[in-house]
Design a protein around this motif. Structure first.
Motif, PDB file in Angstrom:
ATOM      1  N   UNK A   1      32.138  38.849  75.210  1.00 18.05           N
ATOM      2  CA  UNK A   1      31.303  38.290  76.271  1.00 18.05           C
ATOM      3  C   UNK A   1      30.051  39.112  76.493  1.00 18.05           C
ATOM      4  N   UNK A   2      30.162  40.444  76.358  1.00 16.14           N
ATOM      5  CA  UNK A   2      28.976  41.295  76.523  1.00 16.14           C
ATOM      6  C   UNK A   2      27.993  41.092  75.378  1.00 16.14           C
ATOM      7  N   UNK A   3      28.497  40.991  74.177  1.00 18.44           N
ATOM      8  CA  UNK A   3      27.610  40.790  73.025  1.00 18.44           C
ATOM      9  C   UNK A   3      26.900  39.444  73.109  1.00 18.44           C
ATOM     10  N   UNK A   4      27.629  38.405  73.531  1.00 16.59           N
ATOM     11  CA  UNK A   4      26.996  37.086  73.661  1.00 16.59           C
ATOM     12  C   UNK A   4      25.946  37.089  74.764  1.00 16.59           C
ATOM     13  N   UNK A   5      26.200  37.818  75.856  1.00 13.29           N
ATOM     14  CA  UNK A   5      25.225  37.868  76.947  1.00 13.29           C
ATOM     15  C   UNK A   5      23.931  38.520  76.497  1.00 13.29           C
ATOM     16  N   UNK A   6      24.020  39.527  75.634  1.00 13.77           N
ATOM     17  CA  UNK A   6      22.823  40.218  75.167  1.00 13.77           C
ATOM     18  C   UNK A   6      21.940  39.299  74.329  1.00 13.77           C
ATOM     19  N   UNK A   7      22.547  38.512  73.452  1.00 10.71           N
ATOM     20  CA  UNK A   7      21.755  37.633  72.585  1.00 10.71           C
ATOM     21  C   UNK A   7      21.427  36.315  73.265  1.00 10.71           C
ATOM     22  N   UNK A   8      22.000  36.068  74.446  1.00 14.87           N
ATOM     23  CA  UNK A   8      21.605  34.892  75.209  1.00 14.87           C
ATOM     24  C   UNK A   8      22.351  33.621  74.887  1.00 14.87           C
ATOM     25  N   UNK A   9      23.589  33.718  74.414  1.00 11.10           N
ATOM     26  CA  UNK A   9      24.409  32.523  74.163  1.00 11.10           C
ATOM     27  C   UNK A   9      25.732  32.691  74.903  1.00 11.10           C
TER      28      UNK A   9
END
Length: 338
Positions: A15-23
């Motif tokens: 969830x943190x990685x997806x939040x960084x890339x905006x998806x």
């Protein structure tokens, strides 16, 4: 996709990685299927009609009812309550709003201005003294109830030093312009390579044509708060509170203008030269303004280190932080407004 996968291999949560890339996580999962990425079919999916949906005739009855002379200036909450008093129920308030919105009849009513979103505050950053000033006018109580003396006060946001102040019997743009010019020359701003920013609220002296012309002549950039938002000029407002809660402040009023000016001279001297400011790690505003704060705090650090070396068993952790921020921000942007 590759960035998220690399972050997960390095130990990051999905969830943190997806939040960084905006998806969203669901989008990543959809793209990660063996079939590969495919269009989102939810927007084009055919859905069954709800069994409890109002018929076109029932919706027309609601619209006609809301447009009757007795109800056309009333909100749905009033209409639903009045109909219930008559023993009649057509639909809920939310359904009324939904039907009116679909009929393009759910708009702002009345002569007053429709509510609108508040714009974000003006943000400025100061990294040295005399880059950003904040100023305002406060009322000092006079000899009788309802009479006032007007305090014009300018504070440097970076150092918290009062760089200019005057007390007058009137509140005008001409007096404000004279004060700014005196502070400008006192601080030797003519030799600065960067323009000074002067922040204030929306009072009449701040918007006076003579005052703005004075700022233009001196090369000062004006900045103002949002209307009716005193927190946008927090440095001046905080200083006014310190002033009026200072022991010895004559809460019953200053008998004369000269008495008010004399008291302010004493306060400014105390505030600039003696007051150890909590936001400055307890050095005075003058020490911060003149560049002496770093040397003073370094001596404090050395004193604490000697004390720790003499009795290390009395220290459960490192000594306190004696640093000062390199920049000071007026109305910093929050994560929600970025």
């Amino acid at each position: 996709m590759a960035l998220v996968e690399q972050a997960r291999r390095d130990g990051a949560r999905l969830d943190r990685a997806c939040a960084v890339v905006g998806v969203s996580v669901r989008t990543y999962q959809r793209w990660s299927t063996p079939e590969g990425a495919h269009p989102d079919g939810r927007t084009e999916a055919s859905r069954p009609v709800p069994h409890n949906k109002l018929s076109d005739r029932e919706r027309a009855v609601i619209v006609d009812l809301c447009n009757e002379p007795r109800y056309r200036s009333r909100p749905p909450a009033y209409i639903v309550a009045d109909q219930a008093d008559q023993g009649r129920y057509l639909a809920s308030e939310a359904t009324f709003y939904r039907v009116l919105r679909d009929a393009d009849q759910n708009h702002h009513r009345g002569r007053h201005k429709a509510p609108e979103g508040r714009r974000p505050p003006t943000t400025h950053v100061a990294d040295t003294p005399n880059r950003l000033w904040s100023w305002d006018v406060s009322w000092l109580p006079g000899p009788a109830c309802g009479t006032w003396w007007y305090l014009y006060l300018i504070v440097d946001v970076f150092s918290r030093k009062i760089v200019g102040h005057e007390v007058h019997a009137a509140e005008t743009g001409e007096l404000a312009g004279d004060l700014i010019q005196k502070a400008y020359w006192r601080e030797h701003l003519a030799a600065m390579d960067k323009p000074l920013i002067l922040h204030s609220d929306n009072g009449s002296p701040m918007k006076a044509a003579t005052f703005l012309q004075k700022l233009y002549d001196l090369g000062i950039t004006p900045s103002r708060s949002r209307p009716r938002v005193s927190n946008d000029n927090a440095y001046s407002e905080s200083l006014f509170r310190t002033l009026k809660y200072r022991p010895g402040f004559p809460s019953k009023g200053f008998a004369t203008l000269e008495q008010a000016r004399e008291w302010m001279l004493g306060f400014v001297h105390w505030y600039n030269e003696q007051h150890r400011h909590s936001a400055l790690n307890y050095v005075t505003p003058t020490q911060r303004h003149n560049g002496e704060a770093a040397r003073i705090l370094e001596r404090r650090r050395a004193t604490y280190e000697r004390a720790r070396d003499a009795h290390p068993e009395r220290w459960s952790g490192p000594i306190r932080d004696f640093g000062l921020p390199e920049t000071v921000t007026l109305n910093p942007e929050t994560a929600a407004s970025c």
